[in-house]
Write a protein that holds these residues in place. Sequence first.
Motif, short mmCIF file in Angstrom:
data_model
loop_
_atom_site.label_atom_id
_atom_site.label_comp_id
_atom_site.label_asym_id
_atom_site.label_seq_id
_atom_site.Cartn_x
_atom_site.Cartn_y
_atom_site.Cartn_z
N GLY A 1 0.77 -1.24 0.00
CA GLY A 1 0.00 0.00 0.00
C GLY A 1 0.79 1.28 0.00
N LEU A 2 2.10 1.21 -0.24
CA LEU A 2 2.91 2.44 -0.26
C LEU A 2 2.52 3.29 -1.47
CD1 LEU A 2 5.24 3.75 1.37
CD2 LEU A 2 6.83 2.67 -0.24
N GLU A 3 2.29 4.58 -1.23
CA GLU A 3 1.87 5.49 -2.28
C GLU A 3 2.79 6.71 -2.32
OE1 GLU A 3 -2.26 6.52 -1.99
OE2 GLU A 3 -2.80 4.51 -1.26
N PRO A 4 2.79 7.45 -3.45
CA PRO A 4 3.63 8.66 -3.54
C PRO A 4 3.40 9.65 -2.40
CG PRO A 4 2.83 8.08 -5.71
CD PRO A 4 2.14 7.15 -4.74
N LYS A 5 2.17 9.74 -1.88
CA LYS A 5 1.89 10.69 -0.79
C LYS A 5 2.71 10.36 0.47
CE LYS A 5 -2.13 8.17 1.07
NZ LYS A 5 -3.58 8.24 1.37
N HIS A 6 3.01 9.08 0.67
CA HIS A 6 3.81 8.69 1.83
C HIS A 6 5.27 9.14 1.67
CE1 HIS A 6 0.60 5.41 1.91
NE2 HIS A 6 0.35 6.19 2.95
N LEU A 7 5.73 9.23 0.42
CA LEU A 7 7.13 9.57 0.16
C LEU A 7 7.42 11.04 0.44
CD1 LEU A 7 7.67 7.66 -3.20
CD2 LEU A 7 7.79 6.80 -0.85
N LYS A 8 6.38 11.87 0.38
CA LYS A 8 6.55 13.29 0.67
C LYS A 8 6.74 13.52 2.17
CE LYS A 8 6.13 15.55 -3.29
NZ LYS A 8 7.10 16.57 -3.76
N LYS A 9 6.32 12.54 2.95
CA LYS A 9 6.45 12.65 4.40
C LYS A 9 7.42 11.57 4.89
CE LYS A 9 2.04 14.92 5.09
NZ LYS A 9 0.79 14.98 5.86
N SER A 10 7.11 10.91 5.98
CA SER A 10 7.99 9.90 6.54
C SER A 10 7.49 8.50 6.21
CB SER A 10 8.08 10.06 8.07
OG SER A 10 8.75 8.97 8.65
N VAL A 11 8.26 7.77 5.42
CA VAL A 11 7.91 6.39 5.09
C VAL A 11 7.94 5.53 6.36
CG1 VAL A 11 8.57 4.35 3.77
CG2 VAL A 11 8.72 6.60 2.72
N TYR A 12 8.88 5.82 7.26
CA TYR A 12 8.97 5.06 8.50
C TYR A 12 7.72 5.24 9.35
CZ TYR A 12 13.88 3.68 7.94
OH TYR A 12 15.04 3.11 7.50
N ALA A 13 7.13 6.44 9.33
CA ALA A 13 5.89 6.67 10.08
C ALA A 13 4.77 5.82 9.50
CB ALA A 13 5.51 8.15 10.04
N TYR A 14 4.72 5.70 8.18
CA TYR A 14 3.72 4.85 7.54
C TYR A 14 3.91 3.39 7.95
CZ TYR A 14 1.47 2.06 3.87
OH TYR A 14 0.71 1.14 3.21
N ILE A 15 5.15 2.94 7.97
CA ILE A 15 5.46 1.55 8.30
C ILE A 15 5.10 1.22 9.75
CG2 ILE A 15 7.37 -0.09 8.61
CD1 ILE A 15 8.68 1.25 6.15
N THR A 16 5.46 2.12 10.66
CA THR A 16 5.25 1.83 12.09
C THR A 16 3.83 2.14 12.55
OG1 THR A 16 6.14 4.02 12.66
CG2 THR A 16 7.68 2.15 12.66
N LYS A 17 3.26 3.26 12.08
CA LYS A 17 1.96 3.69 12.59
C LYS A 17 0.78 3.10 11.81
CE LYS A 17 3.84 7.98 14.47
NZ LYS A 17 3.85 9.46 14.37
N GLU A 18 0.90 3.07 10.49
CA GLU A 18 -0.22 2.57 9.69
C GLU A 18 -0.17 1.05 9.47
OE1 GLU A 18 -1.64 4.80 6.35
OE2 GLU A 18 -0.49 6.60 6.94
N LEU A 19 1.04 0.52 9.28
CA LEU A 19 1.16 -0.93 9.08
C LEU A 19 1.39 -1.66 10.40
CD1 LEU A 19 3.34 -1.16 5.83
CD2 LEU A 19 0.85 -1.18 6.05
N GLY A 20 1.77 -0.92 11.45
CA GLY A 20 1.96 -1.54 12.76
C GLY A 20 3.17 -2.44 12.86
N LEU A 21 4.21 -2.17 12.04
CA LEU A 21 5.42 -2.99 12.06
C LEU A 21 6.48 -2.35 12.94
CD1 LEU A 21 5.61 -3.84 8.23
CD2 LEU A 21 4.74 -5.29 10.07
N GLU A 22 7.32 -3.17 13.54
CA GLU A 22 8.39 -2.66 14.41
C GLU A 22 9.72 -2.74 13.69
OE1 GLU A 22 10.55 -3.52 18.74
OE2 GLU A 22 8.84 -4.74 18.10
N ILE A 23 10.37 -1.59 13.54
CA ILE A 23 11.68 -1.51 12.90
C ILE A 23 12.75 -1.73 13.96
CG2 ILE A 23 13.24 -0.05 11.56
CD1 ILE A 23 10.72 1.45 10.58
N LYS A 24 13.73 -2.59 13.65
CA LYS A 24 14.65 -2.99 14.72
C LYS A 24 16.13 -2.69 14.43
CE LYS A 24 15.19 -4.99 18.77
NZ LYS A 24 14.63 -4.38 19.99
N THR A 25 16.66 -3.18 13.31
CA THR A 25 18.10 -3.08 13.09
C THR A 25 18.44 -2.40 11.76
OG1 THR A 25 18.21 -5.27 12.05
CG2 THR A 25 18.58 -5.16 14.43
N SER A 26 19.60 -1.77 11.75
CA SER A 26 20.07 -1.09 10.55
C SER A 26 21.56 -1.38 10.35
CB SER A 26 19.85 0.42 10.69
OG SER A 26 20.29 1.11 9.55
N HIS A 27 21.92 -1.84 9.17
CA HIS A 27 23.31 -2.14 8.83
C HIS A 27 23.72 -1.16 7.74
CE1 HIS A 27 26.46 -5.43 7.60
NE2 HIS A 27 27.00 -4.25 7.82
#
Length: 237
Positions: A151-177
């Motif tokens: 469900g990612l759309e261009p409108k999400h790219l203008k703001k925070s994609v991470y906010a969409y992932i955590t708040k709208e999809l309810g996923l937890e982001i954990k590690t970054s390499h």
Amino acid sequence: MKKIPKYMEIYLDLKKKILNDFYEVGEKLPAGEVLAKQYETSKLTVKKGVDMLVSEGVLRSRSGFGTEVMRKPIDNSKVFGPNEGLFSVVGEEHVDSEIHTFSIELPSEKVADMLKIDAKDYVYNIIRSRFIDHQPYSIEQTFMPLAIIPGLEPKHLKKSVYAYITKELGLEIKTSHIWIKGDIATEFDANILGISFGDFMIEVEKNVSLANGTPFEYSITRHLYQDFIFEAVFVEN
């Protein structure tokens, strides 16, 4: 170890103090002669360090008014971390994004390997440039699997994609390499960021995973070197 120039020492110290709210947004810095006394140097050397922060949009100097803190510096160690993007570090009101590519396609061999997906699994291919207070900051290319980030759309790219992932999809982001290297500007970099072809840049390659260990982002971000400081602390056992 070679000692850094005094103006750079002042630049780094002021930057750290602004990050830590010693000088808050909206607050004026002490006058040049006061800072010169504090740093035991000349007003000219202080001005050189301050001017670097002015050029980054962190400070604003006005004749007859003084020097004011406009925003916090960009803490790249947070930007590259798993949970905080550019919006949360500098504030949404300071960030503008321009979308150059938003497509759905099959991944290259490397992208599939980084995301641990099959070559037949579709991904988003996103290219966007980022501007801080209307000044160029970076160009980033991001790949995400459709199956994991639906469900990612261009409108999400203008703001925070991470906010969409955590708040709208309810996923937890954990590690970054991340991997960091120097490179030179391409014609695309030069046209978008207003620099010259062949100018030095910093390239950051990043692979981010969810709490269950599933990779959901592989990105390559190219930064102007002027606003790039990455700090890490290593502790021996």
